[in-house]
Write an enzyme that holds these catalytic residues in place. Sequence first.
Site, short mmCIF file in Angstrom:
data_model
loop_
_atom_site.label_atom_id
_atom_site.label_comp_id
_atom_site.label_asym_id
_atom_site.label_seq_id
_atom_site.Cartn_x
_atom_site.Cartn_y
_atom_site.Cartn_z
N LYS A 114 -127.26 -70.19 6.55
CA LYS A 114 -128.62 -70.31 6.04
C LYS A 114 -129.32 -68.97 6.10
O LYS A 114 -129.25 -68.31 7.13
CB LYS A 114 -129.36 -71.33 6.89
CG LYS A 114 -130.81 -71.49 6.58
CD LYS A 114 -131.43 -72.47 7.53
CE LYS A 114 -132.89 -72.58 7.22
NZ LYS A 114 -133.58 -73.43 8.15
N LYS A 116 -127.69 -68.57 11.13
CA LYS A 116 -129.02 -68.65 10.55
C LYS A 116 -129.68 -67.29 10.69
O LYS A 116 -129.86 -66.78 11.79
CB LYS A 116 -129.85 -69.72 11.27
CG LYS A 116 -131.27 -69.79 10.75
CD LYS A 116 -132.02 -70.96 11.31
CE LYS A 116 -133.45 -70.97 10.82
NZ LYS A 116 -134.20 -72.10 11.37
C1 PBG Z 1 -137.06 -73.90 11.99
C2 PBG Z 1 -136.51 -74.09 10.63
C3 PBG Z 1 -136.82 -73.27 9.55
C4 PBG Z 1 -136.16 -73.79 8.45
C5 PBG Z 1 -135.45 -74.91 8.88
N1 PBG Z 1 -135.68 -75.08 10.23
C6 PBG Z 1 -137.73 -72.11 9.45
C7 PBG Z 1 -137.65 -71.04 10.44
O1 PBG Z 1 -136.62 -70.79 11.07
O2 PBG Z 1 -138.68 -70.40 10.62
C8 PBG Z 1 -136.24 -73.20 7.07
C9 PBG Z 1 -135.93 -74.08 5.94
C10 PBG Z 1 -136.38 -73.56 4.63
O3 PBG Z 1 -136.95 -72.44 4.50
O4 PBG Z 1 -136.18 -74.29 3.65
N2 PBG Z 1 -136.34 -74.39 13.03
#
Ligand code: PBG
Length: 325
Positions: free
Chosen positions: A249, A196
């Site tokens: 992601k 991520k």
């Molecule tokens: C936070 C989380 C995020 C997303 C999923 N879980 C945002 C972040 O890390 O700030 C993003 C999902 C999206 O942008 O569609 N745990």
Amino acid sequence: MYLQKRSRILRATPAIRSLVAETILRPSDFIAPLFIDEGKGVKTEISSMKGYYRMSVDLTVAEVKELWSVGVKSVLLFVKAADDTKDNTGREAWNPDGLMQRAIKAIRDAVPEMYVMTDVALDPYSSYGHDGIVVDGEIVNDETVEALVKMSVSHAKAGAHMVAPSDMMDGRIGAIRKGLEDNGFTRTGIMAYSAKYASCFYGPFRDALDSAPGFGDKKTYQMDYANRTEAVKEALQDVEEGADIVMVKPALSYLDIIRDVKNTVHVPVSAYNISGEYAMVKAAAEKGWIDENKAIIEMLTSMKRAGSDLIATYFAKDAARLIAG
Ligand code: PBG
């Protein structure tokens, strides 16, 4: 002109094109993320995600029924925690009567076949908007992992089929697996957000949950988008620690990463077609600059072609309908 080989032969008609198509999307490839709010009859459009809503549990259940009816077989739950439940411990995250736990039960009761995944990270519950516990301005790893284990066990208790840790703390997959085993949840899966990246494309999601970090950014735990080898390392480590599915992601700017991970691990790979990717399509379509439906299918196909077996996407329902024709 004599040609020994003419590639256009296999592109000549829709029939031959469909015969030789290498990548075919199915509604069951999709995981539908859902934003859940307190209340009853609540449906709020997310300002930066046109056509996507945060809904109370009752309306979420209706949405889940609709998703099931179009062939989508999995949902991924996120909650917008009330402000007065937020602190620096995240303890609302394992409240047995919390919004997440109530939502899981309601969905499992209403649509027992739907595969329920849950987001595991402290940001919706954090007064700092960070994915972990903050000590002296630092997002501390090991204390956060302990909290994530409690959160995961609590989701499993409420009926979640699979927990999806999205926090990027070190060692959390192994710790969560042990926590689930120790508590008898031997059938609960783990989908690890293994690679991520710290991405600007999460902006609309943070609007949806009011979860933007209050100070700094997430670069001390989420990955640097300059890196590729590191993603493979993270995925291998999560598989080693017990992940059932690994995720990359965001998706669209990370198709190379999806392919690298797919070529390396022997578990299903998921991609997350995130909020900013959704917002860009919606905004350009609204201006009449792209054809929305075509863009949705082309993007999702590219993610599957890159190697994702599953795709979490806000377009799940639309795409399932488009595929059905
Ligand atoms: C936070 C989380 C995020 C997303 C999923 N879980 C945002 C972040 O890390 O700030 C993003 C999902 C999206 O942008 O569609 N745990």
